[in-house]
Design a protein around this motif. Structure first.
Motif, mmCIF file in Angstrom:
data_model
loop_
_atom_site.group_PDB
_atom_site.id
_atom_site.type_symbol
_atom_site.label_atom_id
_atom_site.label_comp_id
_atom_site.label_asym_id
_atom_site.label_seq_id
_atom_site.Cartn_x
_atom_site.Cartn_y
_atom_site.Cartn_z
ATOM 1 N N GLN A 75 -6.104 6.412 0.001
ATOM 2 C CA GLN A 75 -5.132 7.018 0.914
ATOM 3 C C GLN A 75 -3.702 6.649 0.516
ATOM 4 O O GLN A 75 -2.804 7.498 0.492
ATOM 5 C CB GLN A 75 -5.418 6.571 2.345
ATOM 6 C CG GLN A 75 -6.731 7.090 2.906
ATOM 7 C CD GLN A 75 -7.006 6.558 4.297
ATOM 8 O OE1 GLN A 75 -6.144 5.955 4.930
ATOM 9 N NE2 GLN A 75 -8.219 6.756 4.774
ATOM 10 N N GLU A 76 -3.485 5.355 0.221
ATOM 11 C CA GLU A 76 -2.137 4.913 -0.136
ATOM 12 C C GLU A 76 -1.689 5.504 -1.472
ATOM 13 O O GLU A 76 -0.514 5.815 -1.655
ATOM 14 C CB GLU A 76 -2.099 3.387 -0.206
ATOM 15 C CG GLU A 76 -2.180 2.684 1.134
ATOM 16 C CD GLU A 76 -0.969 2.965 2.002
ATOM 17 O OE1 GLU A 76 0.160 2.908 1.488
ATOM 18 O OE2 GLU A 76 -1.154 3.239 3.205
ATOM 19 N N ARG B 166 0.212 8.712 -1.346
ATOM 20 C CA ARG B 166 1.516 8.761 -0.664
ATOM 21 C C ARG B 166 2.645 8.867 -1.683
ATOM 22 O O ARG B 166 2.592 8.288 -2.771
ATOM 23 C CB ARG B 166 1.699 7.536 0.217
ATOM 24 C CG ARG B 166 0.669 7.437 1.340
ATOM 25 C CD ARG B 166 0.938 6.259 2.229
ATOM 26 N NE ARG B 166 -0.108 6.102 3.225
ATOM 27 C CZ ARG B 166 -0.132 6.715 4.394
ATOM 28 N NH1 ARG B 166 0.860 7.545 4.709
ATOM 29 N NH2 ARG B 166 -1.119 6.514 5.245
#
Length: 289
Positions: A175-176, A179
């Motif tokens: 998920q990170e 980003r």
């Protein structure tokens, strides 16, 4: 437990308020209880009224008295003193399990989530393989090779708990990684390890902390179960699981405290760690919404 489970938004507002860090009496009580357990373990040599291994064959299974507040076991040993010293092994073992499994889980999960591709596939299958083996069974297999005691079960349980952390960290790292701020660091020429250490890991640390607190309670229960079965700490060492095992015969003679006292300690500790972990997770969930 997955990342989704840790950030579950569908809980009753009252429970969420009670469990949130600093937001309710239940969480506060759990933190105070854990603090008391840590103090009891640290100060056991100073506050224990008797030597936990001292035998008094003249007073087996003695009831509560001024000299023995929780009575004695079948060998005349003071139950309260053994409880205080048992807190040391009861907390040290899970601490080692959580520490080792968290380090391994973060390493494997971060590499898998960050690198992706065949590295992710290989490490994910490895975690799934370890996850498929029950932790207690793995510990018993290790004890059969390395012998009973504290070291062998700790190593086995550390391996068994690694997938819980590794799978969580892998999902958070993926998920990170998506980003934009991490992509900007890559464009600036930062190495992957630098980005992970300085930015990715600090951002996922609170969620990993919540998982580790929950794992601590389960590790405490599993190690106590191994000691109860005779695979963990060995007599005459004071250990909560071993105390329950030794107190089992006392129950047949009408003496409940030798087995009941350590059982209550284990239950309270496991529940307290669960409340603290869920409280941290609830706080994180509110921040994300």
């Amino acid at each position: 437990m997955t990342a989704a489970a840790l950030t579950e938004p569908t809980r009753r507002p009252l429970l969420r308020r009670l469990r949130a860090p600093g937001g309710g009496p239940l969480f506060t009580a759990a933190v105070l209880l854990l603090g008391a357990l840590v103090l009891a373990a640290a100060l056991a040599p100073l506050i224990a009224p008797h030597d936990p291994e001292a035998l008094d064959l003249r007073a087996p299974l003695a009831g509560s008295s001024a000299d023995h507040l929780l009575g004695t076991d079948q060998s005349g040993r003071d139950v309260l003193s053994r409880l205080l010293y048992g807190a040391r092994t009861g907390l040290l073992g899970p601490l080692l399990v959580v520490g080792l499994s968290t380090v391994l889980g973060i390493l494997l999960g971060t590499v898998a989530g960050w690198r992706g591709g065949w590295v992710d596939t290989l490490l994910s299958r490895l975690l799934d393989l370890v996850f498929s083996v029950p932790g207690l069974l793995l510990a018993i297999m290790f004890v059969a090779v390395g012998g009973p005691g504290l070291t062998t079960p700790v190593i086995a349980m550390s391996l068994a708990y690694t997938p819980y952390v590794g799978r969580l960290v892998r999902g958070l790292a993926r998920q990170e990684k998506a980003r934009p701020y991490l992509e900007s660091y890559r464009v600036q020429g930062w190495s992957g390890w630098t980005i992970c250490l300085r930015h990715l890991l600090p951002n996922i640390a609170p969620t990993v902390l919540a998982q580790s607190a929950i794992n601590f309670g389960y590790a405490l229960m599993d190690l106590a179960g191994l000691s109860f079965l005779g695979f963990g700490a060995q007599p005459p060492a004071a250990d909560w699981g071993a105390m329950i095992n030794e107190g089992e015969s006392a129950l047949q003679r009408g003496a409940m405290l030798p087995a009941l006292a350590p059982s209550v300690c284990i239950v309270l500790a496991v529940v307290a760690f669960g409340i603290v972990g869920e409280g941290i997770a609830d706080r994180l969930a509110r921040r994300e919404r």
